[in-house]
Design an enzyme around this catalytic site. Structure first.
Site, PDB file in Angstrom:
ATOM      1  N   HIS A   1       1.917   4.176  -3.056  1.00  0.00           N
ATOM      2  CA  HIS A   1       1.949   5.643  -2.950  1.00  0.00           C
ATOM      3  C   HIS A   1       3.311   6.183  -3.378  1.00  0.00           C
ATOM      4  O   HIS A   1       3.402   7.138  -4.161  1.00  0.00           O
ATOM      5  CB  HIS A   1       1.689   6.072  -1.504  1.00  0.00           C
ATOM      6  CG  HIS A   1       0.297   5.848  -1.025  1.00  0.00           C
ATOM      7  ND1 HIS A   1      -0.816   6.065  -1.804  1.00  0.00           N
ATOM      8  CD2 HIS A   1      -0.176   5.439   0.189  1.00  0.00           C
ATOM      9  CE1 HIS A   1      -1.907   5.801  -1.098  1.00  0.00           C
ATOM     10  NE2 HIS A   1      -1.539   5.419   0.107  1.00  0.00           N
TER      11      HIS A   1
ATOM     12  N   HIS B   1       0.842  -1.201   0.000  1.00  0.00           N
ATOM     13  CA  HIS B   1       0.000   0.000   0.000  1.00  0.00           C
ATOM     14  C   HIS B   1       0.878   1.254   0.000  1.00  0.00           C
ATOM     15  O   HIS B   1       0.699   2.153  -0.839  1.00  0.00           O
ATOM     16  CB  HIS B   1      -0.917  -0.009   1.224  1.00  0.00           C
ATOM     17  CG  HIS B   1      -1.846   1.150   1.290  1.00  0.00           C
ATOM     18  ND1 HIS B   1      -3.173   1.072   0.934  1.00  0.00           N
ATOM     19  CD2 HIS B   1      -1.651   2.446   1.673  1.00  0.00           C
ATOM     20  CE1 HIS B   1      -3.749   2.247   1.086  1.00  0.00           C
ATOM     21  NE2 HIS B   1      -2.851   3.100   1.544  1.00  0.00           N
ATOM     22  N   GLU B   2       1.815   1.307   0.932  1.00  0.00           N
ATOM     23  CA  GLU B   2       2.671   2.489   1.027  1.00  0.00           C
ATOM     24  C   GLU B   2       3.655   2.562  -0.131  1.00  0.00           C
ATOM     25  O   GLU B   2       3.965   3.656  -0.626  1.00  0.00           O
ATOM     26  CB  GLU B   2       3.419   2.482   2.366  1.00  0.00           C
ATOM     27  CG  GLU B   2       2.511   2.532   3.584  1.00  0.00           C
ATOM     28  CD  GLU B   2       1.576   3.718   3.580  1.00  0.00           C
ATOM     29  OE1 GLU B   2       1.977   4.802   3.084  1.00  0.00           O
ATOM     30  OE2 GLU B   2       0.436   3.594   4.058  1.00  0.00           O
TER      31      GLU B   2
END
Length: 219
Positions: A35, A31-32
């Site tokens: 980003h 997820h990170e």
């Protein structure tokens, strides 16, 4: 595939926690990383300077947020630092950066489901349970983060789509955490998440079912 109701409760005992760890850790990391990678690809070097273009969980996991997620079902990771001024189109760029995290979770969930179909494992064995829980956790993580409530990713995606004159009204970053906590405690988030997670899981399972079929002869 078994129905959603057969997925074990994941925060009740050490065995369940062990079964959730692969899905949680990989979900947080990707997820990170999603980003960070999209921000970097759009021209912002900040994720590289801060070491976020990495698969190392230590770079992404906040210890307190992760512990709370394991014990209370609600937590957070280390936020990726992004400088909108480095993006050619800050509003559109920030929306794409925000969207990348949940999409990474959905992709990871799909990979868990595909593995469950292709690997010679019993769906109800520990490995099968780990894969099913990993898929469910990542779908829930992706859907939750797409809710249009600051500071969740969905608020930034919505901010990139709304007319500019509405953005300040929708951002409300100062009160976002308070609003989010109230929605969680009141049960509103749960009522919204359950059907949405079910829809996304069904769609991903249908996609995963296509993979073994592609290896079958057409005649």
């Amino acid at each position: 595939m078994p129905a959603r109701e057969d997925i074990p409760a994941v925060f009740l005992d050490p065995t369940r926690i062990l079964l959730t760890l692969p899905g949680l850790v990989s979900g947080f990391v990707l997820h990170e990383l999603g980003h960070a990678y999209v921000a970097y690809s759009l021209g912002d070097p900040s994720p590289r300077y801060t070491g976020r273009l990495s698969l190392n969980p230590i770079r992404h996991i906040d210890p307190v947020g992760f512990l709370l997620l394991l014990t209370a079902g609600f937590g957070w990771a280390k936020p990726v630092q992004v400088n909108p001024l480095n993006l050619s189109d800050p509003r559109r760029g920030m929306a794409l950066v925000a969207l990348a995290g949940p999409l990474a979770n959905f992709l990871l969930a799909l990979l868990f489901l595909i593995a469950l179909r292709l690997l010679p494992v019993d769906p109800f064995s520990p490995v099968g349970a780990m894969l099913r829980i990993g898929a469910w956790i990542n779908v829930a993580m992706g859907v939750f983060n797409l809710l249009p409530v600051p500071p969740l990713d969905g608020s930034r995606v919505l901010g990139g789509l709304l007319p500019l004159r509405w953005v300040d009204v929708m951002a409300l970053e100062t009160y976002g955490w308070l609003i989010l906590i109230l929605l969680i405690v009141s049960g509103v988030v749960g009522m919204v998440l359950r059907p949405l997670v079910g829809v996304v899981m069904a769609a991903l399972e249908a996609m995963a079912d296509l993979v073994p079929a592609l290896g079958q002869p057409f005649f």
